[in-house]
Design an enzyme around this catalytic site. Structure first.
Site, PDB file in Angstrom:
ATOM      1  N   HIS A 518       0.314  -1.525  -0.172  1.00 24.66           N
ATOM      2  CA  HIS A 518       0.240  -0.138  -0.013  1.00 24.66           C
ATOM      3  C   HIS A 518       0.815   1.324   0.009  1.00 24.66           C
ATOM      4  CE1 HIS A 518      -4.285   1.866   0.241  1.00 24.66           C
ATOM      5  NE2 HIS A 518      -4.655   1.423   0.948  1.00 24.66           N
ATOM      6  N   ASP A 522      -2.073   2.251  -4.375  1.00 29.36           N
ATOM      7  CA  ASP A 522      -3.658   2.699  -3.725  1.00 29.36           C
ATOM      8  C   ASP A 522      -4.005   1.542  -4.261  1.00 29.36           C
ATOM      9  OD1 ASP A 522      -2.431   5.233  -3.047  1.00 29.36           O
ATOM     10  OD2 ASP A 522      -2.634   6.361  -4.674  1.00 29.36           O
TER      11      ASP A 522
END
Length: 545
Positions: A518, A522
């Protein structure tokens, strides 16, 4: 001219070593590469050879002393040089200078017709390897390029071929031992003469050119069991830091374990053999062994366990591969904030296409038509659309890789390995199918090269072959994403036609889980990638060859 002998670095993370035994005393003649002293580190016990021929003029570090790497531990001088006694703290006897000439060691075997076999470097960042199995024994005839031994490293398990044809005259490193690259592990002779002391797997961590009374080798790949004294309590326990750590972790009393090494030294093989026979916390159980008569029956030398036993309560040390996998998994979870997204894909179109073509495909191309090439091709297509999923993080910058190097996780009986299909975006469907089948087959037979397990940019892992319905895989560093493939099964599914009418049909459905870092990917990018991947499979229209 005198030559300094230093404490060597026995691995990338090793910074000190303990001199456990001097094999020569001050004043002795030594030949180049003749074993000079024994050391012990956290990782390995080993014999250290003399760097030059000459006379051991000075011993600077006594037995039992621990010093940092590159510390001068001895000096070898030309014949006739003054000899300095070992420091008073040393336990070994010393020779002071006299008018008598020092006794000379037996001359080394002539080098003519003998070829050293060394631990190869199996990749740019690999500095050591573990010999997991000898495929030949001392005395066997070997041909050039014939597999000689198996090794395990951080990157790959592999069979190492013989560099020349001849006779395996000497095995210098036993199974289970980890040594640095370029270490001589065996000698091949052009004649039939064989160095018999090494005809068997050796219990001691390293092998001297001649057998010692403490660990005699027996013929027929067997060793006599170490003579266990009736009373071990009160004796000086000689062992390595690694052995002491294993004993501490398993609540073992080293005073009750017989050592097969020189001067009764307890080796790693001794303690692993005891663990295998009695289990942890079994020091009391060992008393029965101490009281038993000393049976002369020979036994096979213990080896590092290759796989856990199913016996309840047994503690089996990790294999090198398993330990590396454990380390890498922890590092990945600590490095990347993992996010997972799961998509269910209707594979009915693929299932029918494969069923119609699998016989023809195998006959035409010599490779079975599995589901993995379809999945790999769909992943490659989606990666070209969303290259951030194929990227990696490097020093606060996102590295968008030029090529898609597709890692394919392969389950082995002894662990897991990830061979890599390089430049997958340039391959046809048939090219992907052939590459995947070839890499998987060679992974299982230990035929992969180091280059074939490096530089992946994205990984596929298929746990569905074991009946898995859904799993959340750990990222294969330094990748930023991994795609988990779960089991394919038929399910009732609501189908809607072009006019909005709903019906229930039986479809072949499969879960796919994308695990991603992450920090650079995204959730929207991960979902866009998966949507493209799903659409490609459900609407497959590409040629398969």
């Amino acid at each position: 001219m005198p030559t300094d002998v230093i404490m060597p670095q026995m691995g990338e993370s090793i910074f000190e070593g303990t001199v456990t035994k001097w094999l020569k005393k001050a004043g002795d003649r030594v030949e180049k590469d003749e074993p000079l002293f024994e050391i012990s580190t956290d990782k390995v016990d080993a014999e250290i050879p003399s760097p030059v021929a000459g006379v051991l003029a000075e011993i600077k570090v006594p037995e039992g002393a621990t010093v940092e790497i590159n510390t001068v531990v001895a000096v070898v001088a030309e014949s006739g040089a003054a000899v300095v006694a070992v420091p008073a703290a040393a336990s070994a006897p010393v020779v002071t200078p006299t008018d008598e000439a020092p006794a000379q060691a037996a001359p080394a075997a002539p080098a003519t017709g003998r070829t050293d076999v060394v631990m190869p470097q199996m990749g740019e960042s690999i500095f050591e390897g573990t010999i997991t199995k000898w495929l030949k024994k001392a005395g066997d005839r070997v041909e050039k390029d014939e597999p000689l031994f198996e090794i395990s490293t951080d990157k790959v398990d592999a069979e190492i071929p013989s560099p020349v044809a001849g006779v395996l005259a000497e095995i210098k490193v036993p199974e289970g031992e980890t040594v640095q690259i370029n270490t001589v592990v065996a000698v091949i002779s052009g004649s039939a003469a064989v160095h018999q002391p090494h005809a068997a797997p050796v219990q001691a961590p390293a092998i001297a050119p001649q057998p010692t009374p403490e660990a005699p080798a027996a013929p027929q790949a067997q060793l006599a069991p170490p003579q266990v004294p009736q009373v071990l309590a009160g004796r000086k326990i000689r062992s390595s830091p690694l052995v002491r750590r294993i004993a501490l972790e398993n609540n073992l009393d080293l005073a009750r374990i017989a050592g097969s090494g020189s001067d009764g030294r307890i080796t790693k093989e001794d303690i692993l053999s005891h663990l295998s026979a009695h289990g942890p916390g079994s020091a009391v159980a060992a008393e029965a062994t101490l009281a038993a008569p000393q049976a002369p029956a020979a036994r096979i030398a213990p080896k590092t366990p290759a796989a856990p036993s199913s016996l309840p309560g047994q503690v089996v040390p990790m294999t090198k591969m398993r330990a590396i996998i454990a380390q890498r998994m922890v590092e990945s979870k600590q490095t990347s904030p993992h996010v997972h997204t799961v998509y269910k894909v209707d594979m009915t179109r693929i299932v029918r296409l494969r069923e119609r073509n699998k016989a023809r495909f195998e006959q035409a191309h010599g490779v079975k038509l599995t589901f993995m090439p379809f999945i790999a091709a769909a992943a490659v297509h989606a990666l070209t659309r969303f290259p951030v999923v194929n990227a990696s993080l490097a020093e606060n910058a996102i590295h968008y890789h030029e090529h898609i190097n597709l890692g394919i996780a392969v389950a082995l009986d002894w662990g897991l390995i990830v061979p890599v299909v390089k430049q997958a975006e340039e391959r046809s469907f048939l090219g992907l199918a052939r590459a995947i089948a070839d890499l998987a087959a060679r992974a299982r037979t230990k035929k992969l090269t180091p280059d074939e397990v490096q530089d992946s940019t994205f990984t596929l892992t298929n746990s569905g072959i074991f009946g898995d319905e859904l799993s959340t895989p750990i990222i294969n560093q330094p990748n930023s994403a991994i795609l988990g493939v779960s089991g394919l099964k038929k399910e009732p599914v609501v189908l809607t036609d072009d006019e909005g009418n709903d019906t229930i049909g039986i479809r072949s459905m499969q879960h796919f889980c994308l695990g991603f870092d992450h920090r650079i990917i995204d959730g929207a990018d991960g979902c866009k990638f998966m949507s493209e991947f799903k659409k490609t499979l459900e609407n497959w229209d590409a040629e398969i060859g």
